[in-house]
Design a protein around this motif. Sequence first.
Motif, PDB file in Angstrom:
ATOM      1  N   GLY A  36      43.197  45.583  27.770  1.00 24.52           N
ATOM      2  CA  GLY A  36      42.667  44.946  28.979  1.00 24.52           C
ATOM      3  C   GLY A  36      41.155  44.852  28.933  1.00 24.52           C
ATOM      4  N   PHE A  37      40.500  45.911  28.498  1.00 23.67           N
ATOM      5  CA  PHE A  37      39.043  45.886  28.361  1.00 23.67           C
ATOM      6  C   PHE A  37      38.628  44.838  27.334  1.00 23.67           C
ATOM      7  CE2 PHE A  37      34.967  47.298  26.719  1.00 23.67           C
ATOM      8  CZ  PHE A  37      34.275  47.590  27.879  1.00 23.67           C
ATOM      9  N   GLY A  38      39.355  44.794  26.216  1.00 25.56           N
ATOM     10  CA  GLY A  38      39.061  43.798  25.181  1.00 25.56           C
ATOM     11  C   GLY A  38      39.290  42.376  25.674  1.00 25.56           C
ATOM     12  N   LEU A  39      40.295  42.178  26.535  1.00 29.91           N
ATOM     13  CA  LEU A  39      40.547  40.852  27.087  1.00 29.91           C
ATOM     14  C   LEU A  39      39.382  40.394  27.949  1.00 29.91           C
ATOM     15  CD1 LEU A  39      42.479  38.467  27.565  1.00 29.91           C
ATOM     16  CD2 LEU A  39      43.410  39.754  29.497  1.00 29.91           C
ATOM     17  N   ALA A  40      38.829  41.300  28.738  1.00 34.06           N
ATOM     18  CA  ALA A  40      37.663  40.945  29.548  1.00 34.06           C
ATOM     19  C   ALA A  40      36.476  40.570  28.654  1.00 34.06           C
ATOM     20  CB  ALA A  40      37.295  42.098  30.476  1.00 34.06           C
ATOM     21  N   CYS A  41      36.295  41.299  27.562  1.00 31.27           N
ATOM     22  CA  CYS A  41      35.219  40.971  26.620  1.00 31.27           C
ATOM     23  C   CYS A  41      35.451  39.601  25.984  1.00 31.27           C
ATOM     24  CB  CYS A  41      35.117  42.044  25.533  1.00 31.27           C
ATOM     25  SG  CYS A  41      34.538  43.637  26.117  1.00 31.27           S
ATOM     26  N   MET A  42      36.701  39.323  25.606  1.00 35.62           N
ATOM     27  CA  MET A  42      37.020  38.029  24.984  1.00 35.62           C
ATOM     28  C   MET A  42      36.833  36.872  25.972  1.00 35.62           C
ATOM     29  SD  MET A  42      37.695  38.482  21.816  1.00 35.62           S
ATOM     30  CE  MET A  42      38.466  36.936  21.397  1.00 35.62           C
ATOM     31  N   LEU A  43      37.183  37.090  27.233  1.00 37.67           N
ATOM     32  CA  LEU A  43      36.962  36.044  28.231  1.00 37.67           C
ATOM     33  C   LEU A  43      35.479  35.747  28.392  1.00 37.67           C
ATOM     34  CD1 LEU A  43      39.540  36.953  31.018  1.00 37.67           C
ATOM     35  CD2 LEU A  43      39.524  34.920  29.581  1.00 37.67           C
ATOM     36  N   ASN A  44      34.667  36.782  28.445  1.00 35.17           N
ATOM     37  CA  ASN A  44      33.223  36.563  28.542  1.00 35.17           C
ATOM     38  C   ASN A  44      32.700  35.841  27.306  1.00 35.17           C
ATOM     39  OD1 ASN A  44      32.904  37.632  31.059  1.00 35.17           O
ATOM     40  ND2 ASN A  44      32.245  39.644  30.341  1.00 35.17           N
ATOM     41  N   TRP A  45      33.185  36.232  26.141  1.00 31.70           N
ATOM     42  CA  TRP A  45      32.738  35.587  24.902  1.00 31.70           C
ATOM     43  C   TRP A  45      33.173  34.124  24.883  1.00 31.70           C
ATOM     44  CZ3 TRP A  45      35.627  33.771  20.635  1.00 31.70           C
ATOM     45  CH2 TRP A  45      34.859  33.428  19.528  1.00 31.70           C
ATOM     46  N   ARG A  49      29.234  33.858  27.854  1.00 30.00           N
ATOM     47  CA  ARG A  49      28.447  34.781  28.660  1.00 30.00           C
ATOM     48  C   ARG A  49      28.223  36.039  27.838  1.00 30.00           C
ATOM     49  NH1 ARG A  49      31.959  35.524  33.835  1.00 30.00           N
ATOM     50  NH2 ARG A  49      30.283  36.949  34.357  1.00 30.00           N
ATOM     51  N   PRO A  50      27.278  36.886  28.234  1.00 30.37           N
ATOM     52  CA  PRO A  50      27.144  38.163  27.532  1.00 30.37           C
ATOM     53  C   PRO A  50      28.461  38.944  27.611  1.00 30.37           C
ATOM     54  CG  PRO A  50      25.225  37.790  28.904  1.00 30.37           C
ATOM     55  CD  PRO A  50      26.208  36.704  29.225  1.00 30.37           C
ATOM     56  N   VAL A  51      28.826  39.566  26.518  1.00 29.67           N
ATOM     57  CA  VAL A  51      30.152  40.172  26.399  1.00 29.67           C
ATOM     58  C   VAL A  51      30.383  41.240  27.463  1.00 29.67           C
ATOM     59  CG1 VAL A  51      31.645  41.503  24.859  1.00 29.67           C
ATOM     60  CG2 VAL A  51      30.233  39.685  23.932  1.00 29.67           C
ATOM     61  N   PHE A  52      29.373  42.036  27.806  1.00 30.47           N
ATOM     62  CA  PHE A  52      29.552  43.123  28.760  1.00 30.47           C
ATOM     63  C   PHE A  52      29.052  42.773  30.158  1.00 30.47           C
ATOM     64  CE2 PHE A  52      29.487  45.433  24.685  1.00 30.47           C
ATOM     65  CZ  PHE A  52      30.753  45.981  24.776  1.00 30.47           C
ATOM     66  N   SER A  53      28.889  41.505  30.472  1.00 29.92           N
ATOM     67  CA  SER A  53      28.465  41.142  31.828  1.00 29.92           C
ATOM     68  C   SER A  53      29.669  41.174  32.760  1.00 29.92           C
ATOM     69  CB  SER A  53      27.829  39.749  31.830  1.00 29.92           C
ATOM     70  OG  SER A  53      28.800  38.776  31.519  1.00 29.92           O
ATOM     71  N   GLY A  54      29.430  41.473  34.010  1.00 33.54           N
ATOM     72  CA  GLY A  54      30.513  41.555  34.987  1.00 33.54           C
ATOM     73  C   GLY A  54      31.396  42.760  34.716  1.00 33.54           C
ATOM     74  N   LEU A  55      30.804  43.945  34.758  1.00 31.78           N
ATOM     75  CA  LEU A  55      31.556  45.153  34.431  1.00 31.78           C
ATOM     76  C   LEU A  55      32.740  45.381  35.362  1.00 31.78           C
ATOM     77  CD1 LEU A  55      28.854  47.736  33.346  1.00 31.78           C
ATOM     78  CD2 LEU A  55      30.563  46.589  31.957  1.00 31.78           C
ATOM     79  N   GLN A  56      32.689  44.827  36.587  1.00 29.85           N
ATOM     80  CA  GLN A  56      33.832  44.990  37.479  1.00 29.85           C
ATOM     81  C   GLN A  56      35.066  44.313  36.899  1.00 29.85           C
ATOM     82  OE1 GLN A  56      31.185  43.126  38.153  1.00 29.85           O
ATOM     83  NE2 GLN A  56      31.876  41.109  38.811  1.00 29.85           N
ATOM     84  N   ASN A  57      34.883  43.222  36.154  1.00 29.67           N
ATOM     85  CA  ASN A  57      36.016  42.564  35.492  1.00 29.67           C
ATOM     86  C   ASN A  57      36.589  43.461  34.393  1.00 29.67           C
ATOM     87  OD1 ASN A  57      35.689  40.327  37.084  1.00 29.67           O
ATOM     88  ND2 ASN A  57      34.429  39.233  35.589  1.00 29.67           N
ATOM     89  N   HIS A  58      35.707  44.105  33.657  1.00 21.47           N
ATOM     90  CA  HIS A  58      36.154  45.002  32.591  1.00 21.47           C
ATOM     91  C   HIS A  58      36.959  46.163  33.167  1.00 21.47           C
ATOM     92  CE1 HIS A  58      33.008  42.742  30.597  1.00 21.47           C
ATOM     93  NE2 HIS A  58      33.438  43.200  29.423  1.00 21.47           N
ATOM     94  N   VAL A  59      36.449  46.743  34.239  1.00 25.81           N
ATOM     95  CA  VAL A  59      37.151  47.868  34.868  1.00 25.81           C
ATOM     96  C   VAL A  59      38.488  47.393  35.432  1.00 25.81           C
ATOM     97  CG1 VAL A  59      37.068  49.525  36.778  1.00 25.81           C
ATOM     98  CG2 VAL A  59      35.052  49.157  35.368  1.00 25.81           C
ATOM     99  N   GLY A  60      38.487  46.238  36.080  1.00 27.24           N
ATOM    100  CA  GLY A  60      39.722  45.708  36.655  1.00 27.24           C
ATOM    101  C   GLY A  60      40.786  45.418  35.610  1.00 27.24           C
ATOM    102  N   PHE A  61      40.384  44.752  34.527  1.00 30.83           N
ATOM    103  CA  PHE A  61      41.341  44.459  33.457  1.00 30.83           C
ATOM    104  C   PHE A  61      41.838  45.737  32.781  1.00 30.83           C
ATOM    105  CE2 PHE A  61      39.642  40.051  33.452  1.00 30.83           C
ATOM    106  CZ  PHE A  61      40.857  39.382  33.485  1.00 30.83           C
ATOM    107  N   ALA A  62      40.946  46.724  32.629  1.00 26.87           N
ATOM    108  CA  ALA A  62      41.360  47.995  32.017  1.00 26.87           C
ATOM    109  C   ALA A  62      42.362  48.720  32.918  1.00 26.87           C
ATOM    110  CB  ALA A  62      40.136  48.872  31.755  1.00 26.87           C
ATOM    111  N   VAL A  63      42.118  48.729  34.228  1.00 25.87           N
ATOM    112  CA  VAL A  63      43.050  49.380  35.157  1.00 25.87           C
ATOM    113  C   VAL A  63      44.390  48.659  35.147  1.00 25.87           C
ATOM    114  CG1 VAL A  63      43.491  49.827  37.601  1.00 25.87           C
ATOM    115  CG2 VAL A  63      41.278  50.421  36.614  1.00 25.87           C
ATOM    116  N   LEU A  64      44.358  47.331  35.203  1.00 25.98           N
ATOM    117  CA  LEU A  64      45.611  46.566  35.151  1.00 25.98           C
ATOM    118  C   LEU A  64      46.348  46.807  33.834  1.00 25.98           C
ATOM    119  CD1 LEU A  64      44.622  43.150  36.766  1.00 25.98           C
ATOM    120  CD2 LEU A  64      46.100  44.938  37.712  1.00 25.98           C
TER     121      LEU A  64
END
Length: 117
Positions: A36-45, A49-64
Motif C-alpha cells: 500500500g505504501f509502495g502504491l502511494a509512491c507509484m501514484l505520485n511518481w 509529483r515528488p514520490v513522498f509528497s502527500g504523506l497522508q496518502n501514504h499512511v492511508g494506503f498503508a493502513v488500507l
Amino acid sequence: MSSAVIDPLELLTNKGDRKPTFLGSIFNPLACTVAGFGLACMLNWGLRRPVFSGLQNHVGFAVLGGIGGTYLDKKRTEDLATRDAVLRHYVELHPEDFPPIQRKKFGEVLEPWVPIR
C-alpha cells in the motif's frame, strides 16, 4: 524394519504439536502494508509529483493495505480449515478407500545404487 502404521485420519488431525512461526502471523498484513505504501509512491511518481509528497496518502494506503492483508489472512485460514474439515469428513465416510499406510524408511524405498565406471 519399521512396522509403524499410520492412520489416514491422523494425517488430517491437528494435534497441537506444531507451533506457528514468528513471521507466519504477520507476513501477509506486513507485505500488504508495504505494498500500500509502495502504491502511494507509484501514484505520485506516475502523476509526476515528488514520490513522498502527500504523506497522508501514504499512511492511508498503508493502513488500507494492512487491513486488507489481515482480512485476506483470516479468509485464507478459514478456507484452509474448511478444506481440511471436508477432507476429514470424506475420509471418515469412505474408510475403505483409505487403508492404513505402512511406514517405510528411505532405505526400503530406494533401489540400491551401484556406480557405473
